[in-house]
Motif scaffolding. Structure first.
Motif, PDB file in Angstrom:
ATOM      1  N   THR A 118      63.631  73.796  58.560  1.00 11.09           N
ATOM      2  CA  THR A 118      64.928  73.673  59.241  1.00 11.09           C
ATOM      3  C   THR A 118      64.619  73.581  60.614  1.00 11.09           C
ATOM      4  OG1 THR A 118      65.023  76.130  59.020  1.00 11.09           O
ATOM      5  CG2 THR A 118      66.436  75.079  57.532  1.00 11.09           C
ATOM      6  N   LYS A 119      63.478  73.909  61.172  1.00  8.93           N
ATOM      7  CA  LYS A 119      63.181  73.702  62.414  1.00  8.93           C
ATOM      8  C   LYS A 119      63.005  72.270  62.614  1.00  8.93           C
ATOM      9  CE  LYS A 119      60.432  77.680  64.350  1.00  8.93           C
ATOM     10  NZ  LYS A 119      59.219  78.016  64.899  1.00  8.93           N
ATOM     11  N   ALA A 120      62.365  71.371  61.556  1.00  6.53           N
ATOM     12  CA  ALA A 120      62.338  69.995  61.442  1.00  6.53           C
ATOM     13  C   ALA A 120      63.592  69.201  61.683  1.00  6.53           C
ATOM     14  CB  ALA A 120      61.491  69.459  60.499  1.00  6.53           C
ATOM     15  N   ASN A 451      53.196  59.566  67.122  1.00  8.50           N
ATOM     16  CA  ASN A 451      51.809  59.945  66.768  1.00  8.50           C
ATOM     17  C   ASN A 451      51.342  61.376  66.761  1.00  8.50           C
ATOM     18  OD1 ASN A 451      51.941  60.779  69.453  1.00  8.50           O
ATOM     19  ND2 ASN A 451      51.404  58.741  70.532  1.00  8.50           N
ATOM     20  N   GLU A 452      50.280  61.589  66.524  1.00  7.84           N
ATOM     21  CA  GLU A 452      49.704  62.857  66.567  1.00  7.84           C
ATOM     22  C   GLU A 452      50.227  63.785  67.564  1.00  7.84           C
ATOM     23  OE1 GLU A 452      45.405  62.855  65.646  1.00  7.84           O
ATOM     24  OE2 GLU A 452      45.921  61.662  63.725  1.00  7.84           O
ATOM     25  N   ASP A 453      50.315  63.179  68.706  1.00 10.40           N
ATOM     26  CA  ASP A 453      50.851  64.038  69.983  1.00 10.40           C
ATOM     27  C   ASP A 453      52.268  64.663  69.813  1.00 10.40           C
ATOM     28  OD1 ASP A 453      48.179  63.932  70.997  1.00 10.40           O
ATOM     29  OD2 ASP A 453      48.630  61.972  71.856  1.00 10.40           O
ATOM     30  N   HIS A 454      52.989  63.513  69.115  1.00  6.64           N
ATOM     31  CA  HIS A 454      54.343  64.262  69.214  1.00  6.64           C
ATOM     32  C   HIS A 454      54.659  65.384  68.236  1.00  6.64           C
ATOM     33  CE1 HIS A 454      58.498  62.562  69.498  1.00  6.64           C
ATOM     34  NE2 HIS A 454      58.766  63.248  68.504  1.00  6.64           N
ATOM     35  N   PRO A 455      55.404  66.322  68.817  1.00 10.11           N
ATOM     36  CA  PRO A 455      55.950  67.706  68.297  1.00 10.11           C
ATOM     37  C   PRO A 455      56.651  67.278  66.830  1.00 10.11           C
ATOM     38  CG  PRO A 455      56.508  67.714  70.711  1.00 10.11           C
ATOM     39  CD  PRO A 455      56.169  66.059  70.176  1.00 10.11           C
ATOM     40  N   LEU A 471      59.744  54.245  68.102  1.00  6.86           N
ATOM     41  CA  LEU A 471      61.198  54.563  67.447  1.00  6.86           C
ATOM     42  C   LEU A 471      62.168  54.681  68.691  1.00  6.86           C
ATOM     43  CD1 LEU A 471      60.788  57.194  64.857  1.00  6.86           C
ATOM     44  CD2 LEU A 471      61.091  54.539  64.449  1.00  6.86           C
ATOM     45  N   SER A 472      63.316  54.018  68.600  1.00  8.93           N
ATOM     46  CA  SER A 472      64.294  54.501  69.671  1.00  8.93           C
ATOM     47  C   SER A 472      65.186  55.671  69.205  1.00  8.93           C
ATOM     48  CB  SER A 472      65.185  53.311  69.835  1.00  8.93           C
ATOM     49  OG  SER A 472      64.332  52.160  70.417  1.00  8.93           O
ATOM     50  N   GLY A 473      65.459  56.448  70.187  1.00 15.19           N
ATOM     51  CA  GLY A 473      66.464  57.538  70.029  1.00 15.19           C
ATOM     52  C   GLY A 473      65.764  58.755  70.083  1.00 15.19           C
ATOM     53  N   LYS A 474      65.929  59.505  71.284  1.00 10.74           N
ATOM     54  CA  LYS A 474      65.259  60.947  71.424  1.00 10.74           C
ATOM     55  C   LYS A 474      66.336  61.910  71.264  1.00 10.74           C
ATOM     56  CE  LYS A 474      62.606  63.605  74.669  1.00 10.74           C
ATOM     57  NZ  LYS A 474      62.281  63.528  76.214  1.00 10.74           N
ATOM     58  N   VAL A 475      66.121  63.017  70.563  1.00 12.72           N
ATOM     59  CA  VAL A 475      66.721  64.092  70.237  1.00 12.72           C
ATOM     60  C   VAL A 475      66.638  64.878  71.675  1.00 12.72           C
ATOM     61  CG1 VAL A 475      67.758  65.895  68.796  1.00 12.72           C
ATOM     62  CG2 VAL A 475      67.382  63.854  68.121  1.00 12.72           C
ATOM     63  N   LEU A 476      67.640  65.105  72.284  1.00 13.17           N
ATOM     64  CA  LEU A 476      67.471  66.164  73.584  1.00 13.17           C
ATOM     65  C   LEU A 476      68.085  67.757  73.136  1.00 13.17           C
ATOM     66  CD1 LEU A 476      69.314  64.073  76.323  1.00 13.17           C
ATOM     67  CD2 LEU A 476      66.816  64.352  75.668  1.00 13.17           C
ATOM     68  N   ALA A 477      68.870  67.793  72.239  1.00 15.46           N
ATOM     69  CA  ALA A 477      69.565  69.360  71.971  1.00 15.46           C
ATOM     70  C   ALA A 477      70.238  69.224  70.700  1.00 15.46           C
ATOM     71  CB  ALA A 477      70.271  69.890  73.158  1.00 15.46           C
ATOM     72  N   THR A 478      70.239  70.313  70.070  1.00 14.60           N
ATOM     73  CA  THR A 478      70.995  70.436  68.812  1.00 14.60           C
ATOM     74  C   THR A 478      71.685  71.921  68.726  1.00 14.60           C
ATOM     75  OG1 THR A 478      69.295  69.210  67.569  1.00 14.60           O
ATOM     76  CG2 THR A 478      70.907  70.486  66.336  1.00 14.60           C
ATOM     77  N   PHE A 479      73.134  71.765  68.659  1.00 17.21           N
ATOM     78  CA  PHE A 479      73.874  73.035  68.618  1.00 17.21           C
ATOM     79  C   PHE A 479      74.316  73.277  67.048  1.00 17.21           C
ATOM     80  CE2 PHE A 479      74.161  71.413  72.886  1.00 17.21           C
ATOM     81  CZ  PHE A 479      74.429  72.346  73.871  1.00 17.21           C
ATOM     82  N   GLU A 488      64.700  69.929  73.506  1.00 20.33           N
ATOM     83  CA  GLU A 488      63.412  69.208  73.888  1.00 20.33           C
ATOM     84  C   GLU A 488      62.237  69.765  73.565  1.00 20.33           C
ATOM     85  OE1 GLU A 488      63.735  66.996  77.706  1.00 20.33           O
ATOM     86  OE2 GLU A 488      65.763  68.141  78.098  1.00 20.33           O
ATOM     87  N   GLY A 489      61.746  70.269  72.253  1.00 14.97           N
ATOM     88  CA  GLY A 489      60.469  70.681  71.829  1.00 14.97           C
ATOM     89  C   GLY A 489      60.571  72.099  71.502  1.00 14.97           C
TER      90      GLY A 489
END
Length: 503
Positions: A118-120, A451-455, A471-479, A488-489
């Motif tokens: 669920t964190k993922a 890559n391996e450096d991506h959380p 990939l395109s599409g960075k998730v900033l926040a989830t409510f 952001e991580g």
């Protein structure tokens, strides 16, 4: 001095009691705020791109007590409100609903587990997922095993989690047992028409499915089916020395041809006619999971829809992102069932999705431990099947869909609105007044290297087939229900997702 001490003692005691009171209050607030990275329960989310059922607006959504209480356009709110989280030009969209995920808890938490899974999910913009009744142990096929699943999830989940129950030969003809499982809160049932690979989740046939649909009709809940029927002639190929080099993906592909899916769906359609208006199973619904074959199998489903059968179908991002020709020898991260097929089939899947013949998307997140993937041996015939993907389905869908001109509205339909309907989640799936404040904020234009450096927050990131992709599409926040569970991580300190049971 002694007299002075005695006079001060009541004052010191009073001061101590006040300090204790404020400590308790602060502790309570801290505990509550641990559910969210944003310390307010009443606030506004603003953006120039908010996805609503009426279209994209520039404005703000008011969040109060975990729900959306109002939505205003830019000219109606600009500068008027306090506690505004302004995301500028980022897309504010209803959180994704993943109706097909295996988190393997309890019993196989080393494969994934509720906390990591669920964190993922939260990091990927998924705010609700419905957990499959296998590969946890024991499988969720009774009220007793459902209770174990719920207990494992409580206080361990960062997003909302519901549960499918299992339809297996043991309970298929026992209406009392199925009704008890449905009364206990499963959102529907799931069955396999081929061996599942899990000993306590055996396969079903059309008679089991027909019996299950008759019970589900009373509850107006769906039956999800893994639609492959194993051919005796073809299944013998899935051995160590039969049919070619076991390190070649083409060898594995031959062991599960499209005819397996076609045979299963053809048999299913002898039963789904009962779900038509006026039929004996009216109110029940059949959902074909992870469709891979975009030819005969899909044609059968389209015809059943035209006849009035209550049937829907999903596919998964890995069938849309990859093709058989590009899978390297020995790279068992790509093994799944049904298998990833050729490039021509992938094009047909995209066309069917764009034209509305495929109803929705799901992850079919099916992880395991690296040892069972046989990454060193590369034996496709013996490796455990399943694609690990839950954190990246949003950017994967968006990135690979650019070629086909997908829109933000289609993303909402495939990943939020239609899955909400399938799972009976009427307060989710749209940014609308009265709904849960389940929201993902993301930047479609921002690219990143996976890559391996991506959380990565899944328990075993090395088995993901998406490692190495841009990939395109960075998730900033989830409510989730108004709580900022991911930013952001970083995740909220406490896992405050809710278990959601059908009623």
């Amino acid at each position: 001095m002694d007299l002075l001490h005695w006079k001060l003692f009541p004052l010191l005691a009073l001061l101590a009691s006040f300090l204790f009171f404020f400590y308790i209050q602060d502790s309570s607030k801290s505990s509550q705020s641990g559910c969210s990275l944003f310390p307010h329960s009443h606030y506004w989310i603003a953006s120039k791109r908010i996805m609503t059922p009426q279209g994209i607006i520039s404005g703000a959504a008011e969040i109060k007590g975990g729900s959306i209480v109002s939505i205003v356009k830019n000219k109606d709110w600009s500068g008027k409100f306090k506690q505004v989280v302004d995301y500028g030009n980022a897309v504010v969209m209803p959180g994704l609903i993943d109706v097909h995920a295996h988190l393997d808890d309890p019993g196989r938490a080393e494969w994934e587990g509720f906390p990591s899974g669920t964190k993922a999910a939260a990091a990927g913009g998924i705010t609700t997922l419905i957990d499959m009744p296998l590969n946890n142990f024991p499988s969720t096929v009774s009220t007793e095993t459902l209770k174990l699943k719920i207990e494992a999830a409580e206080k361990s989940i960062y997003v909302d989690v519901g549960f499918w129950g299992g339809l297996v030969p043991e309970n298929a003809f026992n209406a009392t047992a199925l009704e008890a499982l449905l009364d206990a809160g499963v959102h529907g049932l799931k069955s396999f028409m081929c061996p599942s690979g899990i000993d306590d989740f055996p396969m079903t046939d059309a008679s089991h499915i027909k019996s299950g649909l008759s019970v589900l009709a009373k509850y107006k809940r769906p039956l999800l089916v893994h639609s492959e029927i194993q051919s005796v002639v073809e299944s013998h190929l899935e051995t160590e020395d039969g049919g070619g080099d076991p390190r070649s993906y083409s060898t594995y592909l031959k062991t599960r041809p499209p005819s397996w899916e076609e045979a299963a769906i053809r048999e299913l359609l002898t039963v789904t006619k009962d779900t038509r208006s006026g039929g004996p199973a009216e109110g029940a619904h059949l959902h074909v999971v992870h469709l891979s074959d975009a030819s005969s199998s899909l044609d059968l489903i389209k015809e059943a829809k035209r006849r009035g059968d209550s049937i829907t179908v999903e596919t998964c991002p890995h069938y849309l992102a990859f093709s058989a020709e590009e899978i390297p020898d020995g790279d068992t991260r790509f093994k799944c069932a049904p298998p990833i097929r050729d490039a021509a089939n992938k094009e047909k899947l995209w066309n069917a999705l764009m034209e509305g013949d495929i109803d929705m998307l799901s992850s079919d997140h099916s992880p395991t431990v690296p040892e069972l993937k046989l990454l060193n041996d590369g034996n496709f015939l013996k490796a455990w099947g399943g694609i690990s993907s839950i954190q990246f389905v949003l950017p994967v869908t968006w990135s690979y869909g650019q070629k086909y001109g997908i829109t933000l509205e289609q993303l909402v339909s495939w990943w939020s609105e239609r899955p909400a309907k399938l799972a009976g989640q009427h307060s989710k799936g749209a940014i609308a007044i009265g709904n849960h404040a389940d929201v993902v904020v993301w930047e479609p234009e921002v690219e990143f290297d996976l890559n391996e450096d991506h959380p990565m927050f899944v328990k075993n990131p090395s088995i993901s087939a998406y490692i190495g992709k841009r990939l395109s599409g960075k998730v900033l926040a989830t409510f989730v229900r108004g709580n900022l569970v991911y930013k952001e991580g970083n995740h909220a300190f406490a896992a405050c997702g809710s278990t959601i049971l059908a009623t």
